[in-house]
Enzyme design. Structure first.
Site, PDB file in Angstrom:
ATOM      1  N   HIS A 121      25.892 -53.553 -68.678  1.00 46.94           N
ATOM      2  CA  HIS A 121      25.077 -52.427 -69.125  1.00 46.94           C
ATOM      3  C   HIS A 121      25.530 -51.926 -70.493  1.00 46.94           C
ATOM      4  CE1 HIS A 121      22.294 -49.091 -68.524  1.00 46.94           C
ATOM      5  NE2 HIS A 121      23.221 -48.285 -68.984  1.00 46.94           N
ATOM      6  N   HIS A 156      16.224 -47.259 -66.499  1.00 43.12           N
ATOM      7  CA  HIS A 156      17.006 -46.563 -65.472  1.00 43.12           C
ATOM      8  C   HIS A 156      16.565 -47.114 -64.121  1.00 43.12           C
ATOM      9  CE1 HIS A 156      19.572 -42.723 -65.173  1.00 43.12           C
ATOM     10  NE2 HIS A 156      20.158 -43.594 -65.961  1.00 43.12           N
TER      11      HIS A 156
END
Length: 708
Positions: free
Chosen positions: A64, A110
């Site tokens: 990430h 998200h």
């Protein structure tokens, strides 16, 4: 220098192990680091890292934050143009609009937080992307969202509620996006959020710690344990049966504090009180401070000075907490009092938590002791960069043409289908007009904002591809770029640049890595054909559940400059001639028609990139002469015509063959244009009457608005 020690090792190790259900495995594996990565850390540091340092490395070297399986592939993107003021590498890209004005924009994912807790996952996705824009010194003026779920059920409803709650509370209009339902996303939804902001060209900020002796100030909300491990434990691993155990890794949003953060940050920038700003998002202070310290500087942070909302937090918890609504500023000592007074006026917690150094290190202190010391470049520039093994997926067998019903019945069924029906029932929950800039609301093609006080405008779109990319990721990647640019052109906007969000499965699987590489190649080729750069973006990998991957889903946001918002096309008018622009090869493969009447299969029609780029140019040049310009995309020509008729409340007399491929096939770029002037495209009909393709407009409307 104070003595070096490991912070409360027994309790810290116990809590760190709670980040994984397999408490017996070595700590570095529990944190998501491989044995090879641990060896590399030892080599870089020339010693054994302590638990605190391992926690920091695990976040900054996660997929990430570190993009370790995608960074090398992303080098393929074109990133420069004369208008680019800031390309990839900062919180958002910035493009020059002329007249002293610039636009900052970015799209982020998200996904995993929204799969675990859809309301807060989606809401904090909005909060995070807003802070990325603020950190560039820009005022957020618009939001867009790209949503992909298995079905329009409870999880989808909660995600929409979270987006509406946060965006409406902070007062930023949500002006566009897309929603797709497909079984591929049933267990791993996609929630992509895009934000657009405006700023003077001379005020572009960089998130870099400059000026030895300057103060590092944390302001906004207090810090708690919510979100700990979100970037590594949650966002950089596959989901599975233990998803509920990851719920503590989902952040909790507070949009009212978010609004105060927007206004206070902009005031700090406008009054020239800060040297730089940085969002405190994924990986918390660890990521924010490491990114600020890279490039030869350094930061000393005193974690015991961080304002907390929970007792007995360990230093590593404070360092990697992803509590929302926090920003980090670098402030010169002479401006500190003014900055603190401003934060007090906005009722925001704040504290000087560190200082800028010239050591090149990120050093963390607690109670006067050094609890971690890492060269910033080890966390950023030295993050692993893997050459992923790529194995092409076997092409699908040629698919038979779907056996759909007669044209009228097929059109009504397509208009009522989950992916083509009106999205008004979604975007009505969002404030579209706050800020008084919105010229064109959600609905057809791109939205348009006015660049006050002039009549210039900004066209913005967000588009993606999933089923097409599953069949051919190269075509899918190119299609996402071209559709986003086409939608902007349909408003009369000249596409300037794009941002992207690459949603893919586990890159350690060779076929997924191949999909990612092919999609990037396709996107890059399309950008080069259009002459526009990629200036920002996000990669979201490991979108798998129990080994099942989502469709490869590249999502693209595009911004374009509209010369005069008074000439933006609206709806067609009685008596206008209808033209069809674009002559691509058509196919049912990957289409909505195939999805409704057959199984996914075959190979989408090939693209002619030169023709696609020419069409985009023609559309934005001719749009001011038209009453309507509407992209032909999902559902094909018949659906696009029906959408135009419903929007305008007027039918049309058409001269089209009653052929399913002509009416419902999909492929490259096409658009319908309506005008009272002669245009250089084939005529397909005239606006007038109350029917379209022998169906009353009211019947089309009832099918289209079935869930509105």
């Amino acid at each position: 220098m104070p003595p070096f020690r490991s912070p409360r090792p027994s309790r810290a190790r116990t809590r760190l192990k709670h980040l994984t259900p397999v408490a017996e495995q070595p700590l570095h594996r529990a944190l998501g680091l491989t044995d090879g990565e641990l060896d590399r850390i030892r080599e870089l540091m020339e010693r054994e890292p302590n638990h605190f340092e391992l926690a920091v490395f695990s976040l900054l070297w996660s997929e990430h934050c570190g993009y370790k399986h995608s960074a090398l592939l992303l080098k393929r993107f074109p990133t420069d143009s004369p208008r680019v003021l800031q390309g990839p590498g900062e919180n958002a890209g910035v493009v020059d609009l002329g007249d002293g004005e610039a636009v900052a924009f970015k799209v982020e994912s998200h996904n995993h937080p929204s799969a675990v807790e859809p309301f807060q996952g989606a809401a904090t996705g909005i909060g995070g992307i807003l802070r990325d824009i603020i950190a560039m010194g820009a005022r957020p003026v618009a939001l867009l969202d790209g949503l992909r779920f298995g079905e329009p059920g409870w999880m989808f409803e909660r995600a929409v509620a979270g987006i509406g709650h946060y965006g409406n509370c902070v007062g930023v209009p949500n002006i566009g996006g897309e929603t797709v339902f497909d079984p591929s996303y049933e267990d791993n939804c996609l929630v992509n959020a895009m934000c657009v902001g405006l700023l003077p060209t001379e005020r572009v900020l960089k998130a870099q710690a400059r000026g030895t002796g300057n103060v590092v100030l944390l302001y906004g909300a207090t810090t708690g344990r919510d979100g700990i491990g979100g970037a590594s434990v949650l966002a950089s691993q596959e989901l599975g049966e233990e998803d509920a155990d990851k719920r503590p890794s989902v952040q909790i949003g507070d949009p009212f504090t978010g609004k105060k953060l927007i206004e206070s940050s902009l005031e700090l920038v406008e009054r020239d009180l800060v040297v730089s700003l940085q969002d405190c998002g994924a990986a918390g202070l660890a990521s924010s401070l490491a990114e600020m310290a890279r490039g030869g500087g350094g930061i000393d942070v005193h974690l015991d000075r961080v304002p907390l909302r929970e007792e007995d937090m360990e230093p590593w918890e404070i360092m990697i907490s992803e509590s929302q609504e926090r920003m980090v500023a670098v402030v010169s000592p002479e401006n500190l009092a003014a900055v603190e007074a401003l934060c007090d006026r906005w009722e925001l917690d704040h504290a000087p938590i560190g200082e800028v150094t010239d050591t090149g290190e990120l050093r963390a202190f607690f109670d006067g002791d050094v609890v971690g010391s890492i060269r910033a470049e080890f966390l950023t520039d030295e993050a692993p960069r893997y050459e992923v093994e790529r194995e092409p997926r076997q092409p699908s067998e040629p698919a038979l043409a779907p056996a759909g019903p007669a044209t009228a019945e097929a059109l009504l069924e397509l208009l009522a289908s989950p992916n083509l029906r009106s999205r008004a029932w979604i975007y009505r929950r969002y404030d579209q007009l706050v800020g008084s800039r919105t010229i064109r609301r959600p609905g057809l093609d791109a939205a348009v904002l006015r660049l006050r006080p002039s009549y210039r405008g900004l066209a913005v779109s967000l588009d993606g591809s999933g089923r097409v990319a599953r069949l051919d990721p190269h075509t899918g990647g190119a299609s996402a770029v071209l559709e986003a640019a086409r939608n902007v052109a349909c408003t009369g906007g000249e596409p300037l640049a794009i941002t992207d969000c690459l949603n893919f499965g586990n890159p350690e699987k060779p076929e997924i890595a191949w999909e990612l590489g092919e999609a990037i190649e396709g996107m890059s080729a399309a950008c080069e054909a259009l002459g526009i750069p990629v200036v920002s973006g996000n990669v979201s990998l490991y979108n798998d559940t129990d080994g099942r991957s989502i469709h490869p889903t590249p999502v693209v946001g595009c911004v374009g400059l509209v010369p005069d918002v008074r000439a933006v096309p609206d709806t067609w008018r009685e008596g206008d001639v209808i033209y069809l622009a674009g002559e691509p090869e058509l196919s049912f493969d990957g289409s909505e028609y195939q999805a409704l009447y057959a199984e996914l299969g075959g190979r989408p029609a090939p693209l002619d990139l030169a023709s696609e780029a020419r069409l985009v140019r023609e559309l934005h040049e001719l749009a001011p002469r038209c009453s309507l310009v509407h992209d032909v995309s999902e559902g094909g020509l018949a659906v696009a015509l029906a959408e135009a008729a419903i929007a305008g409340g007027i039918g049309a007399e058409l001269d089209l063959p009653d052929d399913a491929l002509t009416l419902f096939g999909e492929g490259g770029g096409r658009a319908i244009l309506a005008s009272s002037e002669d245009l250089p495209f084939p005529r397909i009909g005239t606006v007038g009457g109350d029917t379209l393709l022998a169906l009353p407009i009211e019947d089309l409307r009832q099918a289209y608005e079935v869930s509105s």
